[in-house]
Design an enzyme around this catalytic site. Structure first.
Site, PDB file in Angstrom:
ATOM      1  N   CYS A   1     -19.496 -29.456  11.028  1.00 39.86           N
ATOM      2  CA  CYS A   1     -18.875 -28.693   9.932  1.00 39.86           C
ATOM      3  C   CYS A   1     -17.894 -27.650  10.456  1.00 39.86           C
ATOM      4  O   CYS A   1     -16.883 -27.370   9.832  1.00 39.86           O
ATOM      5  CB  CYS A   1     -19.948 -28.029   9.088  1.00 39.86           C
ATOM      6  SG  CYS A   1     -21.091 -27.076  10.083  1.00 39.86           S
TER       7      CYS A   1
ATOM      8  N   GLU B   1     -24.125 -23.797   2.782  1.00 41.05           N
ATOM      9  CA  GLU B   1     -23.379 -23.963   4.045  1.00 41.05           C
ATOM     10  C   GLU B   1     -22.610 -25.262   3.898  1.00 41.05           C
ATOM     11  O   GLU B   1     -23.202 -26.342   3.946  1.00 41.05           O
ATOM     12  CB  GLU B   1     -24.347 -24.056   5.227  1.00 41.05           C
ATOM     13  CG  GLU B   1     -25.198 -22.837   5.457  1.00 41.05           C
ATOM     14  CD  GLU B   1     -24.435 -21.646   5.961  1.00 41.05           C
ATOM     15  OE1 GLU B   1     -23.267 -21.806   6.377  1.00 41.05           O
ATOM     16  OE2 GLU B   1     -24.993 -20.544   5.923  1.00 41.05           O
TER      17      GLU B   1
ATOM     18  N   LYS C   1     -36.325 -30.969   2.277  1.00 44.25           N
ATOM     19  CA  LYS C   1     -35.896 -32.366   2.090  1.00 44.25           C
ATOM     20  C   LYS C   1     -34.821 -32.669   3.132  1.00 44.25           C
ATOM     21  O   LYS C   1     -33.675 -32.253   3.002  1.00 44.25           O
ATOM     22  CB  LYS C   1     -35.302 -32.608   0.697  1.00 44.25           C
ATOM     23  CG  LYS C   1     -35.052 -34.103   0.478  1.00 44.25           C
ATOM     24  CD  LYS C   1     -33.920 -34.397  -0.478  1.00 44.25           C
ATOM     25  CE  LYS C   1     -32.592 -34.664   0.175  1.00 44.25           C
ATOM     26  NZ  LYS C   1     -32.514 -35.833   1.060  1.00 44.25           N
TER      27      LYS C   1
ATOM     28  N   GLU D   1     -11.503 -32.212   4.864  1.00 44.31           N
ATOM     29  CA  GLU D   1     -12.410 -32.391   5.996  1.00 44.31           C
ATOM     30  C   GLU D   1     -12.600 -33.886   6.231  1.00 44.31           C
ATOM     31  O   GLU D   1     -12.973 -34.615   5.320  1.00 44.31           O
ATOM     32  CB  GLU D   1     -13.757 -31.746   5.650  1.00 44.31           C
ATOM     33  CG  GLU D   1     -14.749 -31.808   6.767  1.00 44.31           C
ATOM     34  CD  GLU D   1     -16.100 -31.226   6.371  1.00 44.31           C
ATOM     35  OE1 GLU D   1     -16.623 -31.619   5.313  1.00 44.31           O
ATOM     36  OE2 GLU D   1     -16.606 -30.377   7.104  1.00 44.31           O
TER      37      GLU D   1
HETATM   38  P1  NAD Z   1     -24.300 -34.329   1.447  1.00 47.99           P
HETATM   39  O1  NAD Z   1     -23.889 -33.194   0.607  1.00 47.99           O
HETATM   40  O2  NAD Z   1     -23.998 -35.697   1.010  1.00 47.99           O
HETATM   41  O3  NAD Z   1     -25.877 -34.300   1.668  1.00 47.99           O
HETATM   42  C1  NAD Z   1     -26.559 -33.156   2.148  1.00 47.99           C
HETATM   43  C2  NAD Z   1     -27.983 -33.194   1.630  1.00 47.99           C
HETATM   44  O4  NAD Z   1     -27.943 -33.065   0.205  1.00 47.99           O
HETATM   45  C3  NAD Z   1     -28.733 -34.490   1.932  1.00 47.99           C
HETATM   46  O5  NAD Z   1     -30.077 -34.178   2.230  1.00 47.99           O
HETATM   47  C4  NAD Z   1     -28.618 -35.226   0.613  1.00 47.99           C
HETATM   48  O6  NAD Z   1     -29.677 -36.151   0.414  1.00 47.99           O
HETATM   49  C5  NAD Z   1     -28.710 -34.085  -0.383  1.00 47.99           C
HETATM   50  N1  NAD Z   1     -28.164 -34.374  -1.713  1.00 47.99           N
HETATM   51  C6  NAD Z   1     -27.301 -35.361  -2.087  1.00 47.99           C
HETATM   52  N2  NAD Z   1     -27.063 -35.308  -3.412  1.00 47.99           N
HETATM   53  C7  NAD Z   1     -27.768 -34.254  -3.890  1.00 47.99           C
HETATM   54  C8  NAD Z   1     -27.916 -33.654  -5.181  1.00 47.99           C
HETATM   55  N3  NAD Z   1     -27.298 -34.137  -6.243  1.00 47.99           N
HETATM   56  N4  NAD Z   1     -28.694 -32.564  -5.302  1.00 47.99           N
HETATM   57  C9  NAD Z   1     -29.302 -32.031  -4.226  1.00 47.99           C
HETATM   58  N5  NAD Z   1     -29.228 -32.559  -2.977  1.00 47.99           N
HETATM   59  C10 NAD Z   1     -28.461 -33.657  -2.819  1.00 47.99           C
HETATM   60  O7  NAD Z   1     -23.689 -34.012   2.867  1.00 47.99           O
HETATM   61  P2  NAD Z   1     -23.830 -34.878   4.194  1.00 47.99           P
HETATM   62  O8  NAD Z   1     -22.937 -36.048   4.065  1.00 47.99           O
HETATM   63  O9  NAD Z   1     -25.274 -35.114   4.547  1.00 47.99           O
HETATM   64  O10 NAD Z   1     -23.282 -33.851   5.293  1.00 47.99           O
HETATM   65  C11 NAD Z   1     -21.934 -33.705   5.539  1.00 47.99           C
HETATM   66  C12 NAD Z   1     -21.384 -32.437   4.924  1.00 47.99           C
HETATM   67  O11 NAD Z   1     -22.193 -31.334   5.304  1.00 47.99           O
HETATM   68  C13 NAD Z   1     -20.014 -32.097   5.430  1.00 47.99           C
HETATM   69  O12 NAD Z   1     -19.185 -31.682   4.362  1.00 47.99           O
HETATM   70  C14 NAD Z   1     -20.244 -30.939   6.383  1.00 47.99           C
HETATM   71  O13 NAD Z   1     -19.154 -30.099   6.561  1.00 47.99           O
HETATM   72  C15 NAD Z   1     -21.379 -30.252   5.749  1.00 47.99           C
HETATM   73  N6  NAD Z   1     -22.117 -29.439   6.734  1.00 47.99           N
HETATM   74  C16 NAD Z   1     -21.999 -28.062   6.672  1.00 47.99           C
HETATM   75  C17 NAD Z   1     -22.652 -27.273   7.610  1.00 47.99           C
HETATM   76  C18 NAD Z   1     -22.557 -25.778   7.569  1.00 47.99           C
HETATM   77  O14 NAD Z   1     -23.415 -25.139   8.150  1.00 47.99           O
HETATM   78  N7  NAD Z   1     -21.582 -25.193   6.908  1.00 47.99           N
HETATM   79  C19 NAD Z   1     -23.413 -27.874   8.590  1.00 47.99           C
HETATM   80  C20 NAD Z   1     -23.507 -29.247   8.625  1.00 47.99           C
HETATM   81  C21 NAD Z   1     -22.844 -30.032   7.674  1.00 47.99           C
END
Ligand code: NAD
Length: 475
Positions: A279, A245, A170, A378
């Protein structure tokens, strides 16, 4: 306009069982650039069924066959280079040069690395008094964020294929189109139907559905800590393995003998690349007290080297933030910062001449205290914070004074000091000066930055179970 409202399930592009759609916005123009389906639980079920059905054969495919699939995907990926670059620029707002030099090679690197890692990978090991067998973990659910559309999907997919685990992906609904191109590439590589499935939709329906699905054995999630927590809670109900992650607030430790210009360049490129939506970005710059004045002057003078603007224009280093929400979040942190610290450059609002598009002003704070909100949370935007330290032990203590532990950066020359800092920062990845990235180097976080590791051989291990067999007759 890209109207791509089908999901990829069981080797075919199929209509959704629902009729809801999600608009995808180009953050540079604020206009709708395309539409995807907002998938249903029924769509997800179909995908999981397809993955489950192919599991017995896919998980027993040979190592040579998996290497061939990965190599074919890498070839297909190269053939779609221009399209991938364009799409990431439009859906994410990354400047064309960043899409080409950062995003495109990152996705490719994972498929090539997984093929390389597999060559030397042993799925069966003689460990003296027992034999260790590594088995595919089962069906994996992959949930990815928007900030690295090909990198995040590719590292998960490549490791899963290498381990013989069928997947349901997804992608983030803000940036789904690069992942849909990946699906087409994978389709052409000849994997058996059901081994790779993509279902678009919201986090609350498809993401939530993945983490609670009884027929999914493993969830690999990249995203925010809050959602990671929900995924763990959901996964607990069916005792799923979960890899997370998550975010970071990584330190850049500048040593006494560092070249000030190099240090300023490192600090700025960490917040300007991908508009700071990284991230592992180094967003806390720790400098020796004696360097403060010179460093502050140098970093401000260097800001024009990172021009902000239309991601399709040549010479632009930094595009807009991905969405209006993200822009608002960054603004609220800058507002907080203005109350907590000294504003050295930037501030709230949009850069002059960039009123349309989710552009933010590159912002530098100094005199930041360790317990300030902008020091601890962050921000995920072009904002950095400067701190001073008296000695290296204090620098290490400050570097580790965070709930996160994703990455750390060191700028300087003294090999003993570098080794001391590198071995004492509590984080999963340390980069020294301009060291190049190794795609076989594990990526993941200590503390609240996550659980598990991606990339290379460590990434493959995540998609495997181990079985110890005692008394196995030799063949
Ligand atoms: P997010 O958590 O809002 O969304 C990530 C994914 O999760 C999306 O596909 C979203 O649709 C899905 N999602 C949302 N609610 C959900 C739920 N209840 N259950 C399951 N899935 C759900 O994060 P974002 O805004 O897309 O990304 C930013 C964050 O990601 C930042 O905190 C960043 O640090 C982190 N990030 C971490 C890494 C890493 O490798 N450590 C890499 C990239 C981004």
């Amino acid at each position: 306009m890209r109207n791509q409202t089908k999901h990829f399930i069981n080797g075919e592009w199929v209509e959704s069982t629902g009729s809801d759609t999600i608009d995808v916005i180009n953050p540079a123009t604020e206009e709708v650039m395309g539409t995807i389906s907002s998938g249903t639980e029924e769509d997800l079920d179909k995908a999981v069924k397809a993955a489950r059905a192919v599991f017995p054969t896919f998980s027993k495919s040979s190592k040579e066959q998996r290497i061939e699939w990965l190599q074919k995907i890498a070839e297909g990926y190269k053939a779609r280079k221009e399209e991938l670059i364009e799409v990431m620029t439009d859906e994410l707002g990354a400047p064309l040069s960043v899409s080409e030099e950062v995003h495109y090679p990152a996705g490719l690197g994972h498929f090539k690395q997984a093929a390389r890692s597999l060559k030397d990978f042993s799925f069966i090991e003689d460990r003296g008094r027992h034999t260790l067998i590594k088995d595919s973990i089962g069906v994996s659910g992959l949930i990815t964020p928007w900030n690295f559309p090909t990198n995040q999907a590719a590292t998960k997919i490549a490791s899963a294929i290498a381990a013989g685990s069928p997947v349901v992906l997804k992608p983030a609904s803000k940036t789904p189109f690069a992942a849909m191109i990946l699906a087409e590439i994978i389709d052409e590589a000849g994997l058996p139907a059901g081994a790779f499935n993509l279902v678009n939709g919201t986090g609350s329906v498809i993401g939530n559905g993945i983490s609670s699905h009884p027929d999914i054995d493993f969830v690999s999630f990249t995203g925010s800590g809050g959602v990671g927590e929900k995924i763990m809670q959901n996964g607990a109900e069916t005792i799923k393995k979960v890899a997370l992650e998550l975010g970071g607030k990584s330190p850049i430790v500048v040593l006494e003998d560092a070249d000030v210009k190099e240090a300023a360049k490192t600090a700025l490129s960490n917040i300007m690349t991908n508009t700071g939506q990284v991230c592992s970005a180094g967003t806390r710059v720790l400098i020796p007290q004696s360097m403060k004045e010179e460093f502050e002057k140098t970093i401000v003078a260097m800001l024009p080297d990172f021009p902000v603007g239309d991601p399709r224009k040549e010479g632009i280093a930094t595009g807009p933030l991905v969405s209006e929400d993200q822009w608002e979040t960054v603004q609220s942190y800058i507002e907080k910062g203005e109350k907590e610290a000294t504003l050295l450059a930037g501030g709230t609002g949009k850069p002059e001449g960039l009123e349309k598009g989710y552009y933010a002003r590159p912002t530098i704070f100094t005199d930041v205290s360790q317990d300030a909100v902008i020091a601890q949370e962050e921000i995920f935007g072009p904002v950095t914070t400067i701190f001073t330290y008296e000695d290296l032990d204090q620098a290490i203590e400050m570097a580790n004074d965070t709930i996160y532990g994703l990455a750390g950066y060191i700028v300087g020359k003294d090999p003993d000091a570098i080794r001391h800092v590198a071995t004492n920062i509590r984080a999963g990845r340390i980069k020294i000066n301009d060291a190049k990235t190794d795609f076989n180097g594990p990526f993941g976080g200590y503390k609240q930055s996550g659980i598990g590791r991606e990339w290379g051989d460590f990434g493959i291990e995540e998609y495997l179970e181990v079985k110890s067999v005692h008394g196995l007759p030799s063949s």
